[in-house]
Design a protein around this motif. Structure first.
Motif, PDB file in Angstrom:
ATOM      1  N   ARG A  47       0.836  -1.203   0.000  1.00 30.12           N
ATOM      2  CA  ARG A  47       0.000   0.000   0.000  1.00 30.12           C
ATOM      3  C   ARG A  47       0.875   1.260   0.000  1.00 30.12           C
ATOM      4  N   ILE A  58      -3.497   5.880   9.301  1.00 31.60           N
ATOM      5  CA  ILE A  58      -3.846   4.470   9.156  1.00 31.60           C
ATOM      6  C   ILE A  58      -2.899   3.627  10.003  1.00 31.60           C
ATOM      7  N   ARG A  85      -9.550  16.966   3.763  1.00 35.57           N
ATOM      8  CA  ARG A  85     -10.178  17.644   2.619  1.00 35.57           C
ATOM      9  C   ARG A  85      -9.398  18.912   2.296  1.00 35.57           C
ATOM     10  N   GLU A 121      -5.735  12.044  10.213  1.00 33.05           N
ATOM     11  CA  GLU A 121      -6.084  10.657  10.524  1.00 33.05           C
ATOM     12  C   GLU A 121      -5.036   9.707   9.954  1.00 33.05           C
ATOM     13  N   ARG A 174      -4.506   9.536   5.932  1.00 31.19           N
ATOM     14  CA  ARG A 174      -5.547   9.975   5.013  1.00 31.19           C
ATOM     15  C   ARG A 174      -5.432  11.495   4.851  1.00 31.19           C
ATOM     16  N   VAL A 233       1.104   4.267  -2.746  1.00 32.59           N
ATOM     17  CA  VAL A 233       0.922   5.664  -2.351  1.00 32.59           C
ATOM     18  C   VAL A 233       2.059   6.547  -2.858  1.00 32.59           C
ATOM     19  N   ARG A 247      -5.507  10.531  -2.007  1.00 29.85           N
ATOM     20  CA  ARG A 247      -6.369  10.382  -0.844  1.00 29.85           C
ATOM     21  C   ARG A 247      -5.581   9.958   0.398  1.00 29.85           C
ATOM     22  N   THR A 248      -4.469   9.305   0.169  1.00 29.77           N
ATOM     23  CA  THR A 248      -3.582   8.928   1.266  1.00 29.77           C
ATOM     24  C   THR A 248      -2.177   9.410   0.925  1.00 29.77           C
ATOM     25  N   THR A 249      -1.377   9.613   1.957  1.00 26.32           N
ATOM     26  CA  THR A 249      -0.020  10.107   1.735  1.00 26.32           C
ATOM     27  C   THR A 249       0.923   9.513   2.755  1.00 26.32           C
TER      28      THR A 249
END
Length: 269
Positions: free
Chosen positions: A17, A51, A104, A49, A101, A21, A30-32
């Motif tokens: 994953r 993961i 926005r 947030e 994550r 990324v 959307r994820t970093t």
């Protein structure tokens, strides 16, 4: 100290994953990946947030980071150093990193509801400069930053995360075009101060202005664009020895915000 599980294989789903990324071809971020202890801790404090957080088994994980992850219920695992070497092949190898994550994207409204001046960067593309400006703007009480023609598609760009030491999530940073930026400044009834070598005012004059300001800085080579010049309330110069061609844009922002420090600190208390 809590015993942590160790990822020992590059085929582990978590490692795959991370590889996905970090692919440069991604268009929808959307994820970093956030690297190093200070940016990780700053991002966690900013409410990002996570993961999971990882650390190479070749160096001890920061106790402060481990405690913070425990408080926020963020899983932490070790990664075998051989896997870390494969993961960061051909680039700088982070000893500690986390998958998060992306919040926005900030909007003009997020800046509008905060106190303090607004920094507008017009055509500033060097990520190291933008990162330094993010840290300076946060430290000196700016309400937010508007990036115009920066070539960035997201503030979660790994280069910017490194350059800002993770502070990009602690201040609203809006990616905008020139027309929308000018409209926001007008609608907010801010005075637009464009920094230029032959400015009508000196940077010292800014300290006496009581209204909220939008401080615009162009690139060192191109300077401010005509659209912003036409919309400006005034132009501002920073005095310096004549043999010096120009200041680095991050230094110029720091000088300007320091002149505004009393006003910006007062509205941020």
């Amino acid at each position: 100290m809590t015993e942590l599980d160790t990822i020992a294989n590059i085929s582990d789903p978590a490692i795959q994953r991370i590889i996905d990324v970090t692919k440069p071809s991604r268009s929808n971020i959307r994820t970093t990946l956030i690297e190093d202890v200070e940016p990780l801790m700053q991002s966690i404090h900013a409410g990002v947030e996570f993961i999971e957080v990882y650390a190479s088994d070749s160096s001890p994980i920061s106790p402060e980071l481990l405690d913070l992850c425990k408080q926020r219920n963020i899983p932490v695992r070790l990664v075998d150093s051989s896997v870390v070497n494969q993961l960061f092949k051909g680039e700088r190898k982070a000893k500690t990193f986390g998958l998060a994550r992306v919040p926005r994207p900030a909007k003009f409204g997020d800046i509008a509801k905060r106190g303090g001046d607004v920094v507008v960067l017009d055509g500033v593309k060097i990520v190291g400069n933008i990162g330094a400006i993010v840290r300076t703007s946060l430290a000196l009480g700016a309400a937010g930053i508007v990036l115009v023609d920066s070539d960035l598609t997201s503030i979660a760009d790994r280069r910017l995360l490194r350059a800002s030491r993770g502070y990009v999530f602690s201040l609203p940073i809006v990616l905008a075009d020139r027309e929308d930026a000018v409209a926001f400044i007008r609608d907010s009834e801010m005075s637009l101060m464009v920094f230029d070598a032959d400015g009508e005012l000196t940077v010292k004059d800014l300290g006496g202005k009581q209204e909220r300001l939008a401080l615009l800085f162009g690139s060192e080579k191109g300077g401010p664009s005509d659209l912003f010049k036409d919309a400006s309330s005034s132009s501002v110069s920073i005095q310096m020895i004549s043999s010096t061609e120009s200041l680095n844009v991050s230094v110029a922002v720091g000088i300007a915000l320091h002149e505004r420090i009393d006003k910006n600190f007062a509205v941020n208390r």
